[in-house]
Enzyme design. Structure first.
Site, PDB file in Angstrom:
ATOM      1  N   LEU A  25       0.860  -1.193   0.000  1.00 57.26           N
ATOM      2  CA  LEU A  25       0.000   0.000   0.000  1.00 57.26           C
ATOM      3  C   LEU A  25       0.892   1.238   0.000  1.00 57.26           C
ATOM      4  O   LEU A  25       1.539   1.540   1.025  1.00 57.26           O
ATOM      5  CB  LEU A  25      -0.906   0.017   1.243  1.00 57.26           C
ATOM      6  CG  LEU A  25      -1.955  -1.089   1.383  1.00 57.26           C
ATOM      7  CD1 LEU A  25      -2.587  -1.063   2.770  1.00 57.26           C
ATOM      8  CD2 LEU A  25      -3.031  -0.961   0.300  1.00 57.26           C
ATOM      9  N   CYS A 108      -1.128  -1.769 -10.874  1.00 63.80           N
ATOM     10  CA  CYS A 108      -1.421  -0.400 -10.439  1.00 63.80           C
ATOM     11  C   CYS A 108      -2.149   0.374 -11.540  1.00 63.80           C
ATOM     12  O   CYS A 108      -1.638   0.507 -12.653  1.00 63.80           O
ATOM     13  CB  CYS A 108      -0.136   0.316 -10.054  1.00 63.80           C
ATOM     14  SG  CYS A 108      -0.454   1.995  -9.517  1.00 63.80           S
ATOM     15  N   ASP A 210     -11.593  -6.584  -1.372  1.00 65.50           N
ATOM     16  CA  ASP A 210     -12.801  -6.574  -0.546  1.00 65.50           C
ATOM     17  C   ASP A 210     -12.779  -7.578   0.604  1.00 65.50           C
ATOM     18  O   ASP A 210     -13.842  -8.009   1.051  1.00 65.50           O
ATOM     19  CB  ASP A 210     -14.046  -6.802  -1.409  1.00 65.50           C
ATOM     20  CG  ASP A 210     -14.192  -5.749  -2.496  1.00 65.50           C
ATOM     21  OD1 ASP A 210     -13.536  -4.694  -2.383  1.00 65.50           O
ATOM     22  OD2 ASP A 210     -14.942  -5.974  -3.462  1.00 65.50           O
TER      23      ASP A 210
HETATM   24  C1  FMN Z   1      -3.770   3.593  -0.431  1.00 62.99           C
HETATM   25  C2  FMN Z   1      -3.527   2.439  -1.356  1.00 62.99           C
HETATM   26  C3  FMN Z   1      -2.247   2.214  -1.848  1.00 62.99           C
HETATM   27  C4  FMN Z   1      -2.001   1.129  -2.694  1.00 62.99           C
HETATM   28  N1  FMN Z   1      -0.727   0.900  -3.122  1.00 62.99           N
HETATM   29  C5  FMN Z   1      -0.450  -0.218  -3.848  1.00 62.99           C
HETATM   30  C6  FMN Z   1       0.892  -0.550  -4.188  1.00 62.99           C
HETATM   31  O1  FMN Z   1       1.848   0.141  -3.838  1.00 62.99           O
HETATM   32  N2  FMN Z   1       1.073  -1.672  -4.947  1.00 62.99           N
HETATM   33  C7  FMN Z   1       0.040  -2.491  -5.335  1.00 62.99           C
HETATM   34  O2  FMN Z   1       0.264  -3.506  -5.996  1.00 62.99           O
HETATM   35  N3  FMN Z   1      -1.225  -2.190  -5.007  1.00 62.99           N
HETATM   36  C8  FMN Z   1      -1.493  -1.099  -4.260  1.00 62.99           C
HETATM   37  N4  FMN Z   1      -2.775  -0.834  -3.879  1.00 62.99           N
HETATM   38  C9  FMN Z   1      -3.824  -1.835  -4.178  1.00 62.99           C
HETATM   39  C10 FMN Z   1      -3.940  -2.817  -2.994  1.00 62.99           C
HETATM   40  O3  FMN Z   1      -2.744  -3.502  -2.767  1.00 62.99           O
HETATM   41  C11 FMN Z   1      -5.062  -3.854  -3.213  1.00 62.99           C
HETATM   42  O4  FMN Z   1      -4.786  -4.601  -4.360  1.00 62.99           O
HETATM   43  C12 FMN Z   1      -6.419  -3.185  -3.378  1.00 62.99           C
HETATM   44  O5  FMN Z   1      -6.602  -2.172  -2.404  1.00 62.99           O
HETATM   45  C13 FMN Z   1      -7.566  -4.205  -3.252  1.00 62.99           C
HETATM   46  O6  FMN Z   1      -7.536  -4.855  -2.017  1.00 62.99           O
HETATM   47  P1  FMN Z   1      -8.467  -4.397  -0.760  1.00 62.99           P
HETATM   48  O7  FMN Z   1      -9.899  -4.472  -1.220  1.00 62.99           O
HETATM   49  O8  FMN Z   1      -8.131  -5.403   0.318  1.00 62.99           O
HETATM   50  O9  FMN Z   1      -8.084  -3.001  -0.420  1.00 62.99           O
HETATM   51  C14 FMN Z   1      -3.064   0.262  -3.078  1.00 62.99           C
HETATM   52  C15 FMN Z   1      -4.348   0.526  -2.600  1.00 62.99           C
HETATM   53  C16 FMN Z   1      -4.588   1.583  -1.745  1.00 62.99           C
HETATM   54  C17 FMN Z   1      -5.989   1.806  -1.235  1.00 62.99           C
END
Ligand code: FMN
Length: 347
Positions: A25, A108, A210
């Site tokens: 993140l 990304c 999610d």
């Molecule tokens: C604040 C933020 C920063 C993120 N930074 C990255 C990152 O550096 N690399 C990456 O592969 N995904 C990044 N993501 C995506 C997350 O790793 C993840 O794939 C996405 O949030 C979906 O999962 P979740 O529903 O559990 O949040 C980011 C998401 C958020 C909200």
């Protein structure tokens, strides 16, 4: 439901003993935040923020990599870029610093990154994606993994072919965020499709998107039959969440969520670490964590508003200590009232 995840590297294999991982993140999963998460999740794989290979070469972000070896427990370093040589060099640097594995970001959706051919743009440029993987596999001994999405702008674009190619190139594990790049964060993560793709691949597949609590994680594992789950937004303000989910998956009922007082002390500890390492800038970084953590108790929103405006650590500490005192007084009054009530009842 506790089988380990086994990952093959070119010279070094790895075993992960927890099925729940922390997402990379950007702006969140720095070494200080990971140390917090680690308190509850000693065996989970935690990812760094994505690190740009080219800027690393120019000296930026080196600190992010140098701190990895200082942590206990497995840390995956995520790299993004579209230059195979730069990515390989960054991967080697990360390996030398103690990375558990290298992950290449192919998901990304941020325009600035995709426009330059990195992140999710690699879903379209499959030739380059494969070249990146092959180069990194050649450069390091540790396992190389990929995190990607279900497609660029639709789920009809033969993502299976992309994943097969990644697997053939030496990718040892794939994390799938169940949305396309076009979806961004809209709609729902498609666990059904993750499950379908998992069945096609030989390497471990991690389901992402999610999953916010133990029930989500257990449902997702059941629905997808994935080898593990990855948690992103669910960790914001709840650094114990990976540990909580890990306990649930291992059917261990002894997990104890921190109470309000402990959560408030956590804010002070986190701020302390941030200021120690980053000076005054630490307070600015702490503000977003404070606004995520300071919730779900009486007076939380009022306190949050004051905390995010506080000008130094003293002010934050005083405000929190005052709140803890108020909460304790309220608890005592409540206990006293209860005793009086039961005494009166007995009379
Ligand atoms: C604040 C933020 C920063 C993120 N930074 C990255 C990152 O550096 N690399 C990456 O592969 N995904 C990044 N993501 C995506 C997350 O790793 C993840 O794939 C996405 O949030 C979906 O999962 P979740 O529903 O559990 O949040 C980011 C998401 C958020 C909200």
């Amino acid at each position: 439901m506790s089988s380990n995840i086994k990952l093959k590297g070119r010279g070094i294999n790895r075993i992960i003993t927890s099925k729940v991982m922390l997402s990379p993140l950007a702006g969140v999963t720095d070494n200080i935040f990971r140390r917090l998460v680690r308190k509850w999740a000693p065996n989970s794989l935690l990812f760094t923020e994505m690190i740009n290979a080219t800027s690393l070469k120019k000296g930026f972000g080196t600190q992010k990599i140098n701190q990895i070896g200082l942590e206990e427990g497995p840390v995956g370093v995520q790299i993004f870029d579209n230059r195979p040589h730069a990515v390989s060099e960054a991967a080697k640097q990360a390996e030398d610093s103690g990375a558990f594995l290298i992950d290449i970001n192919m998901g990304c959706p941020v325009k600035k990154i995709a426009k330059k051919g990195g992140g999710s743009a690699l879903i379209k440029d499959r030739k380059l994606a494969i070249e990146l993987v092959k180069n990194v596999v050649k450069a390091v001994k540790i396992p190389v993994t990929v995190k990607t999405r279900l497609g660029w702008d639709s789920k009809e674009e033969n993502i299976e072919d992309f994943l097969f190619k990644l697997q053939d190139a030496g990718t040892t594990m794939i994390t799938l965020h169940g949305r396309t790049r076009k979806q961004g964060f809209s709609g729902k993560s498609d666990w059904e499709m993750i499950g379908r793709l998992k069945r096609l691949l030989e390497i471990p597949v991690i389901a992402n998107g999610d999953i916010k609590n133990p029930d989500d994680a257990l449902n997702c594992l059941k629905q997808t039959n994935a080898d593990g789950v990855m948690i992103g937004r669910g960790i914001l303000g709840s650094p114990w969440k990976i540990g909580e989910i890990d306990y649930a998956i291992k059917e261990n009922k002894n997990f104890k969520e921190p109470n309000t007082e402990e959560k408030l002390y956590l804010i002070i500890d986190h701020l302390d670490e941030l200021i120690k390492e980053k000076g005054d800038h630490g307070l600015l970084i702490a503000r977003k964590h404070i606004s995520w953590t300071c919730k779900d108790f009486k007076g939380a929103s009022n306190l949050r508003n004051k905390l995010v405006r506080a000008v130094d650590k003293n002010e934050v500490t005083n405000l929190i200590n005052k709140m803890i005192k108020t909460l304790k007084n309220e608890k005592n009054t409540l206990a006293l009232n209860k005793t009086n009530y039961s005494l009166n009842e007995n009379n």
